[in-house]
Design an enzyme around this catalytic site. Structure first.
Site, mmCIF file in Angstrom:
data_model
loop_
_atom_site.group_PDB
_atom_site.id
_atom_site.type_symbol
_atom_site.label_atom_id
_atom_site.label_comp_id
_atom_site.label_asym_id
_atom_site.label_seq_id
_atom_site.Cartn_x
_atom_site.Cartn_y
_atom_site.Cartn_z
ATOM 1 N N GLU A 1 34.724 6.349 31.486
ATOM 2 C CA GLU A 1 35.978 5.624 31.266
ATOM 3 C C GLU A 1 36.270 4.641 32.392
ATOM 4 O O GLU A 1 35.919 4.883 33.545
ATOM 5 C CB GLU A 1 37.152 6.613 31.286
ATOM 6 C CG GLU A 1 37.061 7.723 30.315
ATOM 7 C CD GLU A 1 38.256 8.659 30.447
ATOM 8 O OE1 GLU A 1 38.427 9.484 29.567
ATOM 9 O OE2 GLU A 1 39.017 8.557 31.430
ATOM 10 N N CYS B 1 42.437 10.132 34.671
ATOM 11 C CA CYS B 1 41.065 10.659 34.783
ATOM 12 C C CYS B 1 40.542 11.558 33.682
ATOM 13 O O CYS B 1 40.989 12.689 33.532
ATOM 14 C CB CYS B 1 40.989 11.513 36.036
ATOM 15 S SG CYS B 1 41.014 10.538 37.457
ATOM 16 N N CYS C 1 32.463 15.599 36.626
ATOM 17 C CA CYS C 1 32.727 15.771 38.053
ATOM 18 C C CYS C 1 32.520 17.240 38.409
ATOM 19 O O CYS C 1 32.772 18.123 37.586
ATOM 20 C CB CYS C 1 34.179 15.363 38.361
ATOM 21 S SG CYS C 1 34.600 15.422 40.116
ATOM 22 N N CYS D 1 39.061 20.163 40.452
ATOM 23 C CA CYS D 1 40.480 20.219 40.835
ATOM 24 C C CYS D 1 41.268 20.795 39.659
ATOM 25 O O CYS D 1 40.998 20.461 38.506
ATOM 26 C CB CYS D 1 40.993 18.821 41.195
ATOM 27 S SG CYS D 1 40.146 18.116 42.617
ATOM 28 N N CYS E 1 43.012 18.339 37.012
ATOM 29 C CA CYS E 1 42.293 17.133 36.583
ATOM 30 C C CYS E 1 41.453 17.414 35.349
ATOM 31 O O CYS E 1 40.861 18.488 35.207
ATOM 32 C CB CYS E 1 41.402 16.658 37.734
ATOM 33 S SG CYS E 1 40.469 15.173 37.348
ATOM 34 N N CYS F 1 39.882 0.349 37.400
ATOM 35 C CA CYS F 1 39.600 1.683 37.919
ATOM 36 C C CYS F 1 38.309 2.140 37.258
ATOM 37 O O CYS F 1 38.245 2.233 36.039
ATOM 38 C CB CYS F 1 40.769 2.600 37.552
ATOM 39 S SG CYS F 1 40.480 4.327 37.959
ATOM 40 N N GLU G 1 33.407 11.957 41.705
ATOM 41 C CA GLU G 1 33.727 11.969 43.135
ATOM 42 C C GLU G 1 32.753 11.015 43.838
ATOM 43 O O GLU G 1 31.568 11.338 43.990
ATOM 44 C CB GLU G 1 33.616 13.413 43.663
ATOM 45 C CG GLU G 1 33.601 13.559 45.167
ATOM 46 C CD GLU G 1 34.769 12.879 45.877
ATOM 47 O OE1 GLU G 1 35.920 13.064 45.468
ATOM 48 O OE2 GLU G 1 34.510 12.150 46.851
ATOM 49 N N HIS H 1 47.333 16.175 48.032
ATOM 50 C CA HIS H 1 48.018 16.996 47.025
ATOM 51 C C HIS H 1 48.614 18.311 47.531
ATOM 52 O O HIS H 1 49.339 18.975 46.783
ATOM 53 C CB HIS H 1 47.111 17.307 45.833
ATOM 54 C CG HIS H 1 46.534 16.097 45.149
ATOM 55 N ND1 HIS H 1 47.254 14.950 44.929
ATOM 56 C CD2 HIS H 1 45.300 15.858 44.646
ATOM 57 C CE1 HIS H 1 46.484 14.059 44.312
ATOM 58 N NE2 HIS H 1 45.300 14.584 44.136
#
Ligand code: SAH
Length: 352
Positions: A92, A333, A112, A116, A119, A105, A160, A216
């Protein structure tokens, strides 16, 4: 022999390849310019001899990104793309319109590994890294589709970047090349969840990019719960790495802080965050967390986000509340790709 990923090559690497074919030296620059103009087929390289074009077709390929889906926000001008790569993998990108230009972006991996807890990208792990050419291809495809020049890039899509450091560095060198897309490094942000060795390695290049650290949480127990990467490199180590990065590059560091109701949004968290950032030239971006269907959490309300920002400011920390763009188009994301794969009933097909 493996096929050559031509668009990931530097001019020097192309010169080596062409010398091996007995081609004159000036062809390397001609070829480099074609590749970095986003050309889609060897046949378009009209100033190169036909025989050479045929040879290159046998030796390698031109990475591209094919649009599978385009979703335009009705709330703002944000456009989300899902692209298909050569091997069928889906990634994306999100195009955002700002007063000063158009920012894309981009993704740096298929999936990934960082997992997290808030996410969508890491829900199925990582399928593979993207090559530099596949990072560039997202920009070429978005430019061609929109007719707009992309003037800024953020590496904040799926993946990442510092878990794919070599390709990310190569991308930064190619995208900023004056003979190619020529996007200034000052207009590029690299975002990391806190891969400490990657931060230290990136510092050595002294790129004038913005390093964006997804923090975060201001203390280890909470951060380890939200972001498993913190179990490997804790806050102290991460903040030390940020200081070393700053010393090497003299650049201000951005810290991302997604606000989750009753999890990380208290005044006590704001105080701890301010003390974490003491001694670092920083900027905090507060983002109301984007809901992800697979995860159970609620974003902080606007009043809490404002109060948190005010608390940080009072403690001398520069903070802004990030505008959410594209909230109606799964723009955060990994969300749209997941939806498409789920609709096709093959959520894991690309992640084997
Ligand atoms: N892996 C990199 C870059 C990709 S994620 C990183 O972690 O920084 C880009 C940003 O979106 C990160 O700050 C990430 O923490 C954040 N993010 C992911 N899911 C989110 C969500 N549901 N709401 C708000 N921010 C989110």
């Amino acid at each position: 022999m493996a096929l050559i990923d031509f668009r990931s090559c530097t001019e020097a690497e192309l010169a080596d390849y062409l010398a091996g074919l007995g081609q004159p030296q000036f062809r390397a620059n001609q070829l480099f310019r074609w590749l970095q103009s986003g050309v889609g087929d060897f046949e378009e390289m009209t100033n190169l001899p036909k025989g050479l074009r045929g040879q290159m077709r046998r030796d390698g390929y031109l990475a591209g990104a094919e649009i599978v889906k385009r979703q335009t926000s009705r709330l703002d001008e944000t456009v989300k793309y899902v692209f298909r790569l050569r091997d069928g993998a889906l990634i994306e990108s999100v195009k955002m319109q700002y007063k000063h230009g158009t920012t894309l972006c981009i993704s740096t991996q298929v999936g990934c590994n960082m997992r997290c807890s808030f996410c969508a990208s890491g829900l199925n792990g990582k399928a593979r890294d993207l090559s530099a050419s596949e990072m560039l291809a997202q920009i070429f495809a978005a430019q061609k589709d929109s007719g707009q020049r992309i003037s800024g890039v953020v590496l904040m899509g799926m993946g990442e970047p510092l878990d794919n450091l070599d390709n990310t560095v190569r991308f930064l060198q190619l995208v900023s090349n004056e003979q190619g897309l020529n996007i200034g490094l000052r207009h590029i942000s690299v975002s990391t969840c806190g891969v400490v060795p990657g931060i230290l390695k990136l510092a050595e290049y002294k790129f004038p990019i913005t390093l964006s650290v997804s923090l975060h949480a201001p203390e280890d127990a909470l951060r380890s719960r939200l972001m498993p990467v913190n179990q490997k490199w804790g806050l102290k180590e991460l903040l030390e790495a940020c200081k070393a990065y700053q010393a090497a590059t003299t650049r201000r560091i951005s810290f991302e802080y997604a606000m989750i109701r009753n999890v990380n949004d208290s005044d006590a968290c704001a105080r701890m965050l301010a003390s974490c950032l003491k001694g670092i030239l920083s900027h905090v971006n507060l983002i109301p967390a984007n809901p992800v269907v697979e995860h159970k959490f609620v974003r902080s309300d606007n009043a809490r986000v404002k109060a948190f920002a005010a608390r940080l400011e009072a403690l001398g920390i520069n903070a802004t509340i990030r505008r959410t763009l594209g909230a109606d188009i799964d723009a955060s994301c990994g969300q749209l790709r997941r939806r498409i794969e789920a609709e096709r009933g093959n959520c894991d097909a690309n992640l084997q």
